[in-house]
Design an enzyme around this catalytic site. Structure first.
Site, PDB file in Angstrom:
ATOM      1  N   LYS A  98       0.183   4.221  -0.251  1.00 41.71           N
ATOM      2  CA  LYS A  98      -0.462   5.401   0.356  1.00 41.71           C
ATOM      3  C   LYS A  98      -0.214   6.628  -0.527  1.00 41.71           C
ATOM      4  O   LYS A  98      -0.118   6.490  -1.750  1.00 41.71           O
ATOM      5  CB  LYS A  98       0.027   5.592   1.802  1.00 41.71           C
ATOM      6  CG  LYS A  98      -0.139   4.298   2.630  1.00 41.71           C
ATOM      7  CD  LYS A  98       0.008   4.487   4.105  1.00 41.71           C
ATOM      8  CE  LYS A  98      -0.184   3.159   4.816  1.00 41.71           C
ATOM      9  NZ  LYS A  98      -0.103   3.259   6.256  1.00 41.71           N
ATOM     10  N   SER A 123       3.637  -2.038  10.380  1.00 46.50           N
ATOM     11  CA  SER A 123       5.091  -2.113  10.588  1.00 46.50           C
ATOM     12  C   SER A 123       5.680  -3.481  10.268  1.00 46.50           C
ATOM     13  O   SER A 123       6.599  -3.932  10.946  1.00 46.50           O
ATOM     14  CB  SER A 123       5.462  -1.674  12.010  1.00 46.50           C
ATOM     15  OG  SER A 123       5.072  -0.327  12.226  1.00 46.50           O
ATOM     16  N   ASN A 148       0.877  -1.171   0.000  1.00 41.59           N
ATOM     17  CA  ASN A 148       0.000   0.000   0.000  1.00 41.59           C
ATOM     18  C   ASN A 148       0.918   1.225   0.000  1.00 41.59           C
ATOM     19  O   ASN A 148       1.493   1.561   1.025  1.00 41.59           O
ATOM     20  CB  ASN A 148      -0.885  -0.041   1.255  1.00 41.59           C
ATOM     21  CG  ASN A 148      -1.732   1.213   1.405  1.00 41.59           C
ATOM     22  OD1 ASN A 148      -1.782   2.054   0.512  1.00 41.59           O
ATOM     23  ND2 ASN A 148      -2.402   1.338   2.551  1.00 41.59           N
ATOM     24  N   HIS A 151      -9.449   1.365   4.982  1.00 42.63           N
ATOM     25  CA  HIS A 151      -8.184   1.496   5.713  1.00 42.63           C
ATOM     26  C   HIS A 151      -8.409   2.429   6.904  1.00 42.63           C
ATOM     27  O   HIS A 151      -9.197   3.375   6.824  1.00 42.63           O
ATOM     28  CB  HIS A 151      -7.103   2.055   4.774  1.00 42.63           C
ATOM     29  CG  HIS A 151      -5.738   1.972   5.368  1.00 42.63           C
ATOM     30  ND1 HIS A 151      -5.293   2.867   6.301  1.00 42.63           N
ATOM     31  CD2 HIS A 151      -4.734   1.076   5.191  1.00 42.63           C
ATOM     32  CE1 HIS A 151      -4.062   2.518   6.679  1.00 42.63           C
ATOM     33  NE2 HIS A 151      -3.704   1.439   6.016  1.00 42.63           N
ATOM     34  N   GLU A 186      -5.193  -4.764  10.822  1.00 41.83           N
ATOM     35  CA  GLU A 186      -4.164  -3.743  11.002  1.00 41.83           C
ATOM     36  C   GLU A 186      -4.435  -2.990  12.306  1.00 41.83           C
ATOM     37  O   GLU A 186      -5.259  -2.048  12.316  1.00 41.83           O
ATOM     38  CB  GLU A 186      -4.183  -2.743   9.836  1.00 41.83           C
ATOM     39  CG  GLU A 186      -3.941  -3.353   8.482  1.00 41.83           C
ATOM     40  CD  GLU A 186      -3.383  -2.332   7.481  1.00 41.83           C
ATOM     41  OE1 GLU A 186      -2.330  -2.621   6.911  1.00 41.83           O
ATOM     42  OE2 GLU A 186      -3.974  -1.254   7.318  1.00 41.83           O
ATOM     43  N   GLY A 192       2.748   2.410  10.802  1.00 42.41           N
ATOM     44  CA  GLY A 192       3.727   3.478  10.620  1.00 42.41           C
ATOM     45  C   GLY A 192       4.466   3.873  11.890  1.00 42.41           C
ATOM     46  O   GLY A 192       5.123   4.910  11.939  1.00 42.41           O
ATOM     47  N   GLU A 242      -6.779   4.791   7.971  1.00 46.89           N
ATOM     48  CA  GLU A 242      -6.545   6.210   7.669  1.00 46.89           C
ATOM     49  C   GLU A 242      -7.772   6.822   7.010  1.00 46.89           C
ATOM     50  O   GLU A 242      -8.043   8.012   7.181  1.00 46.89           O
ATOM     51  CB  GLU A 242      -5.281   6.354   6.793  1.00 46.89           C
ATOM     52  CG  GLU A 242      -4.021   6.103   7.626  1.00 46.89           C
ATOM     53  CD  GLU A 242      -2.864   5.479   6.867  1.00 46.89           C
ATOM     54  OE1 GLU A 242      -2.886   5.448   5.627  1.00 46.89           O
ATOM     55  OE2 GLU A 242      -1.921   5.005   7.545  1.00 46.89           O
TER      56      GLU A 242
HETATM   57  P1  13P Z   1       3.188   0.436   7.708  1.00 47.34           P
HETATM   58  O1  13P Z   1       3.713  -0.832   7.110  1.00 47.34           O
HETATM   59  O2  13P Z   1       3.903   1.662   7.214  1.00 47.34           O
HETATM   60  O3  13P Z   1       3.088   0.364   9.194  1.00 47.34           O
HETATM   61  O4  13P Z   1       1.691   0.610   7.155  1.00 47.34           O
HETATM   62  C1  13P Z   1       0.811  -0.449   7.266  1.00 47.34           C
HETATM   63  C2  13P Z   1      -0.408  -0.112   6.527  1.00 47.34           C
HETATM   64  O5  13P Z   1      -1.150   0.777   6.906  1.00 47.34           O
HETATM   65  C3  13P Z   1      -0.702  -0.853   5.297  1.00 47.34           C
HETATM   66  O6  13P Z   1      -1.976  -0.597   4.843  1.00 47.34           O
END
Ligand code: 13P
Length: 249
Positions: free
Chosen positions: A10, A212, A8, A98, A168, A174, A100
């Site tokens: 982003k 992560s 992803n 997601h 997640e 992150g 976010e």
């Molecule tokens: P990270 O791997 O940067 O923690 O992000 C995970 C994520 O949100 C994948 O959708």
């Protein structure tokens, strides 16, 4: 079950970096014989780069997907992208709900459910994200949250061919903090049991872990029962890190 390793991206990359990364991954895949017997690979770039990444991946085993779609079919919805438009440019998958998007764009379980229906209509595979916040975990509500997100954001009648779940934990995204192997085991077991009780092929629906995941913890996380792959953010932006995770899968 064959693992799925999904990147992803982003809201990262520019055109040049996106092209370079896609070319690196395609050459890695072509130099790794029978890689697709062992692992499916998916890239979810920002909308603006999907077509170009798809073109680069067209003769490779790498699939391309999007990070969101509208629940409307078409019409006067400024700024939105429909599931049909994604299908039209060669996407097979779309990430939906997601954290976010839930957090910054007010996406509720109900919105997520409607987006999954729109994606299903176009033959796209939805990767539905669920996960508890730190506060919810501290209050020991994480299991209830997962059960209710699963119940409310997944439509009836889904199956292993049109849905993937991504667990997640929000506090692991992150942050460099991953859930402990015991926590991942427990949460994936819970998700599996909910899927089995609701869907006839619930034992075949993939459950990805996200938060992560990096080359140094991927092997351990991917070897946990009911972890059928990873949804990777930061480490999917670097060819060496992403390919290392694929190798571990
Ligand atoms: P990270 O791997 O940067 O923690 O992000 C995970 C994520 O949100 C994948 O959708």
């Amino acid at each position: 079950m064959k693992k799925l390793i999904a990147g992803n991206w982003k809201m990262n990359m520019n055109r040049e970096d996106a092209i370079k990364l896609a070319f690196s991954l395609v050459s890695f895949a072509s130099e790794s014989p029978k890689i697709d017997d062992k692992c499916d690979i998916l890239l979810c770039p920002p909308f603006t780069y999907i077509s170009q990444v798809k073109e680069i991946c067209k003769d490779s085993v790498i699939s391309v997907g999007a990070q969101d779609c509208s629940f409307h079919e078409n019409g006067a919805y400024t700024g939105e992208i429909s599931a049909n438009m994604l299908y039209d440019i060669g996407c097979n998958y779309v990430i939906i709900g997601h954290s976010e998007r839930r957090q910054y764009h007010g996406e509720t379980d109900d919105i997520v459910l409607n987006k999954v229906c729109a994606a299903r209509q176009e033959g796209l595979i939805s990767i539905v994200c669920i996960g508890e916040t730190k506060e919810e975990r501290d209050k020991k509500k994480h299991e209830d949250i997962i059960i209710s997100q699963l119940a409310a954001s997944i439509p009836d009648g889904m199956n292993s061919q049109n849905i993937v779940i991504a667990y997640e934990p929000v506090w692991a995204i992150g942050t460099g903090k991953t859930a402990s192997p015991d926590d991942v085991f427990d949460m994936h077991k819970l998700i599996r049991s909910e899927l089995k009780s609701r869907f006839s092929d619930g034992s075949d629906i993939r459950i990805l872990y996200g938060g992560s995941m990096k080359p140094d913890n991927a092997k351990q996380l991917l070897s946990i029962e009911n972890v059928d792959g990873g949804l990777i953010g930061g480490a999917s932006l670097k060819a060496d890190q992403f390919t290392s995770i694929i190798q571990k899968a």
